[in-house]
Design an enzyme around this catalytic site. Structure first.
Site, mmCIF file in Angstrom:
data_model
loop_
_atom_site.group_PDB
_atom_site.id
_atom_site.type_symbol
_atom_site.label_atom_id
_atom_site.label_comp_id
_atom_site.label_asym_id
_atom_site.label_seq_id
_atom_site.Cartn_x
_atom_site.Cartn_y
_atom_site.Cartn_z
ATOM 1 N N GLU A 1 8.832 1.757 3.530
ATOM 2 C CA GLU A 1 8.928 0.750 4.589
ATOM 3 C C GLU A 1 10.125 1.245 5.116
ATOM 4 O O GLU A 1 11.112 1.325 4.660
ATOM 5 C CB GLU A 1 8.922 -0.698 4.034
ATOM 6 C CG GLU A 1 9.088 -1.747 5.105
ATOM 7 C CD GLU A 1 9.248 -2.894 4.764
ATOM 8 O OE1 GLU A 1 9.354 -4.021 5.591
ATOM 9 O OE2 GLU A 1 9.348 -3.370 3.656
ATOM 10 N N ASN B 1 7.590 -2.100 10.830
ATOM 11 C CA ASN B 1 7.546 -3.802 11.186
ATOM 12 C C ASN B 1 7.131 -4.010 12.616
ATOM 13 O O ASN B 1 7.915 -3.318 13.500
ATOM 14 C CB ASN B 1 8.658 -4.438 10.676
ATOM 15 C CG ASN B 1 9.012 -4.502 9.145
ATOM 16 O OD1 ASN B 1 8.123 -5.336 8.411
ATOM 17 N ND2 ASN B 1 9.835 -3.828 8.894
ATOM 18 N N GLU C 1 3.339 -3.637 9.610
ATOM 19 C CA GLU C 1 3.541 -4.964 8.959
ATOM 20 C C GLU C 1 3.949 -5.940 9.977
ATOM 21 O O GLU C 1 4.715 -5.771 10.849
ATOM 22 C CB GLU C 1 4.511 -4.720 7.806
ATOM 23 C CG GLU C 1 4.344 -3.863 6.948
ATOM 24 C CD GLU C 1 5.290 -3.828 5.662
ATOM 25 O OE1 GLU C 1 6.383 -4.971 5.771
ATOM 26 O OE2 GLU C 1 5.151 -3.002 4.757
ATOM 27 N N ASP D 1 2.673 -9.460 6.243
ATOM 28 C CA ASP D 1 3.962 -9.653 5.512
ATOM 29 C C ASP D 1 4.388 -11.061 5.119
ATOM 30 O O ASP D 1 4.186 -12.048 5.955
ATOM 31 C CB ASP D 1 5.052 -9.010 6.272
ATOM 32 C CG ASP D 1 6.391 -8.577 5.508
ATOM 33 O OD1 ASP D 1 6.273 -8.555 4.280
ATOM 34 O OD2 ASP D 1 7.248 -7.982 6.163
ATOM 35 N N GLU E 1 6.832 -8.044 -3.145
ATOM 36 C CA GLU E 1 8.150 -7.586 -2.635
ATOM 37 C C GLU E 1 9.329 -8.163 -3.414
ATOM 38 O O GLU E 1 9.018 -9.118 -4.194
ATOM 39 C CB GLU E 1 8.235 -8.094 -1.338
ATOM 40 C CG GLU E 1 7.317 -7.562 -0.115
ATOM 41 C CD GLU E 1 7.564 -8.025 1.265
ATOM 42 O OE1 GLU E 1 8.371 -7.220 1.832
ATOM 43 O OE2 GLU E 1 7.309 -9.197 1.670
#
Length: 259
Positions: A35, A93, A125, A155, A212
């Site tokens: 990520e 993101n 995300e 997310d 996560e």
């Protein structure tokens, strides 16, 4: 808190850069992707979190500019890793306001060609709360990205109120279970039910579930026993800059060769 002029200057000077945190398979430790997280490498030598600059960028309409820099940095690093035999998904993101940009999907297509990358090697995300703010018309951007092969991830799952509706309406491939549920596992037994039901939901919808915030051996083993297959967190690796990520992979290769 930095002011608008300081944040704008940091963006121009490319001090707002990508840090990369691996995603991994719980059972084997194999890295499946990373990520891309925004950090400010301040001239003072400190690394500042996104809370210190993202609100300013959003207020000034500069989120697209930051994402463009992140995409160039991330795709260049992805290409370098691919040349070393690491075929990894890179996740970026995306804020709900950016979905209104009618040229966003075509810009992604141009970048994919520039870096000789596949759409399936990118994940975008979006936070659950952000999807609540996105107008229905702008969500068409998500379908265009999916048609290009890009993966979509919801997310912070479990923190909003319309998760199931959005999962039904939109072409998501992945659910990222909010770190708060993982970190409260030992103290709050009800978190077990939330995680278990999310895993079952993901399986029934054909979606990957990524846990996560995995930080301890206990959390890792607990999730593994529950049937969770993928995770992200300090247990595997902290977010790191591109150079450190390359060195980290070299170290992983050396350890596997010695094993």
């Amino acid at each position: 808190m930095p002011d608008e002029a300081q944040v704008r200057q940091a963006l121009v000077a490319h001090e707002l850069c990508g840090f990369f945190q691996p995603k991994f398979i719980l059972e084997t430790g194999e890295i499946t992707g990373v990520e891309v997280l925004a950090r400010w490498r301040h001239a003072s030598g400190k690394t500042l979190p996104p809370t210190s600059f993202l609100p300013v960028l959003e207020r000034c309409g500069l989120l697209d500019e930051l994402l463009c820099q992140q995409l160039h940095e991330g795709l260049a690093l992805q290409r370098q890793l691919r040349g070393q035999g690491h075929d990894l998904d890179f996740a970026f993101n995306l804020h709900a306001v950016q979905l209104a940009n009618s040229s966003f999907a075509s810009h992604i297509g141009t970048l994919l060609s520039e870096y000789d990358a596949r759409g399936s090697s990118l994940t975008f995300e979006l936070t659950e709360s952000g999807l609540l703010q996105a107008p229905q018309t702008s969500l068409e951007c998500l379908f265009r990205l999916q048609m290009m092969g890009c993966r979509l991830s919801i997310d912070d799952f479990g923190t909003g109120f319309s998760s199931l509706q959005r999962l039904f309406q939109l072409p998501f491939n992945e659910i990222k279970l909010d770190a708060g549920f993982i970190q409260a596992l030992a103290q709050e037994p009800r978190c077990h039910a939330v995680i278990s039901s999310t895993l079952a939901l993901g399986e029934s919808l054909g979606m990957t579930v990524v846990a996560e915030g995995i930080e301890t051996d206990e959390q890792h083993q607990y999730l593994l026993n529950m049937g969770c297959t993928q995770g992200q967190g300090y247990w595997c690796a902290k977010p790191m800059n591109g150079g450190d990520l390359l060195r980290w992979f070299q170290g992983e290769q050396q350890r596997s060769q010695r094993a």
